[in-house]
Design an enzyme around this catalytic site. Structure first.
Site, PDB file in Angstrom:
ATOM      1  N   ASP A 128       0.476  -7.630   5.512  1.00 56.43           N
ATOM      2  CA  ASP A 128       1.138  -6.396   5.098  1.00 56.43           C
ATOM      3  C   ASP A 128       0.329  -5.714   4.001  1.00 56.43           C
ATOM      4  OD1 ASP A 128       3.967  -4.879   5.032  1.00 56.43           O
ATOM      5  OD2 ASP A 128       3.246  -5.103   2.975  1.00 56.43           O
TER       6      ASP A 128
ATOM      7  N   TYR B 218      -2.000   0.300  -1.910  1.00 57.04           N
ATOM      8  CA  TYR B 218      -2.480  -0.962  -2.454  1.00 57.04           C
ATOM      9  C   TYR B 218      -3.983  -0.954  -2.705  1.00 57.04           C
ATOM     10  CZ  TYR B 218       1.994  -2.722  -0.588  1.00 57.04           C
ATOM     11  OH  TYR B 218       3.315  -2.927  -0.281  1.00 57.04           O
TER      12      TYR B 218
ATOM     13  N   LYS C  37       0.992   1.356   5.392  1.00 61.47           N
ATOM     14  CA  LYS C  37       2.049   2.290   5.010  1.00 61.47           C
ATOM     15  C   LYS C  37       1.478   3.610   4.497  1.00 61.47           C
ATOM     16  CE  LYS C  37       4.594  -1.711   3.239  1.00 61.47           C
ATOM     17  NZ  LYS C  37       3.423  -2.517   2.854  1.00 61.47           N
TER      18      LYS C  37
ATOM     19  N   HIS D 254       6.254   4.725   3.339  1.00 64.57           N
ATOM     20  CA  HIS D 254       6.429   3.799   2.214  1.00 64.57           C
ATOM     21  C   HIS D 254       7.714   4.059   1.423  1.00 64.57           C
ATOM     22  CE1 HIS D 254       3.634   1.084  -0.369  1.00 64.57           C
ATOM     23  NE2 HIS D 254       4.891   0.711  -0.507  1.00 64.57           N
TER      24      HIS D 254
END
Length: 281
Positions: free
Chosen positions: A43, A48, A73, A106
């Site tokens: 994930d 990120y 996302k 997200h």
């Protein structure tokens, strides 16, 4: 590894590996260690800033791409029809793949207090529907959505979300969201399923984990699974990674599940889609 089946028939490993802040400092091998430990559900997200590391880790693992379930996302600043498609393409390029297994919005809004967010959300979802219909992603969904956000999508959606990833753990179940999703065949994934280990010193968790011969983390992950939730834990330790996958050899009793489901709120991150972040001291 066991699998859950989404409403469209796609199978997803029932334990994922969360990569948010997983790659810290000079340690670039965390994701590779997770793959070697047995994780096949990774994930990540544009936010990120580690999609390229995920790509390199998969390449270094020499595990065939089709054996790994990759989620990414769409971040808040990419909401909107055109921006969503551009963000998806950028994620594909960073991940070095020509398709994703799962792509999520997200958060439901650009900012928690945004006004008139509904139309932009619906346009964003239209872009995801087209990506799915074009075969560029095997499943589409959302993250951090509450029932009223899902209802907004439902007004115009041709395809309902297949997944909703929310914070979920004993002490913060978000039961209204869980119940709504399960009623509408939306699989719930749980981020922060161990509650950042804030429960590690709680007497209920210590006593219960000792009785089941497991760690507190394993107890929390087993709780998620028995609630029908796919947990997405993270860890940098190879030993802890393996422990987090070893949760299929015991069953929490109905009585103990009741205790865990009715705990006072604890371990909450402070994140909420309709509120500015609450910072804890």
């Amino acid at each position: 590894m066991e699998y859950a089946t989404l409403i469209n028939g796609v199978k997803i490993p029932v334990i994922g590996f969360g990569t948010y802040k997983a790659v810290a400092g000079e340690d670039k091998d965390v994701i590779l260690r997770a793959l070697k430990a047995g994780y096949r559900h990774i994930d990540t997200a544009a936010f990120y800033q580690n999609e390229e590391i995920v790509r390199r880790s998969i390449a270094d693992s020499q595990i065939p791409r089709e054996e790994i379930f990759i989620t990414s996302k769409l971040w808040r600043d990419s909401m909107g029809y055109r921006s969503a498609k551009e963000s998806f393409q950028a994620s594909l390029e960073r991940l070095g793949t020509d398709y994703l297994d799962l792509f999520l919005i997200h958060w439901p809004k650009r900012t928690p207090l945004a006004e008139n967010w509904e139309g932009e959300l619906q346009e964003t979802w239209r872009a995801l529907e087209e990506l799915y219909e074009d075969g560029k992603v095997r499943a589409i969904g959302v993250s951090n959505f509450l029932p009223h956000h899902l209802m907004v999508l439902q007004e115009t959606a041709q395809i309902m979300p297949m997944v909703n990833q929310i914070e979920f753990h004993p002490g913060y179940m978000q039961k209204a969201a869980l119940d709504y999703c399960q009623k509408h065949d939306i699989l719930v994934e749980g981020w922060s399923p161990i509650g950042r280990m804030r429960m590690a010193d709680e007497p209920e968790f210590i006593e219960m984990s000792q009785r089941y011969g497991c760690t507190v983390a394993q107890l929390c992950l087993r709780f998620d699974l028995q609630c029908g939730v796919v947990p997405v834990p993270k860890s940098s330790s190879a030993e802890r990674m393996r422990e987090n996958l070893d949760v299929f050899g015991f069953q929490i009793s109905e009585r103990d599940m009741s205790i865990l489901m009715t705990l006072p709120q604890m371990g909450w991150s402070g994140e909420h889609p309709d509120r500015e972040r609450v910072y804890f001291t």
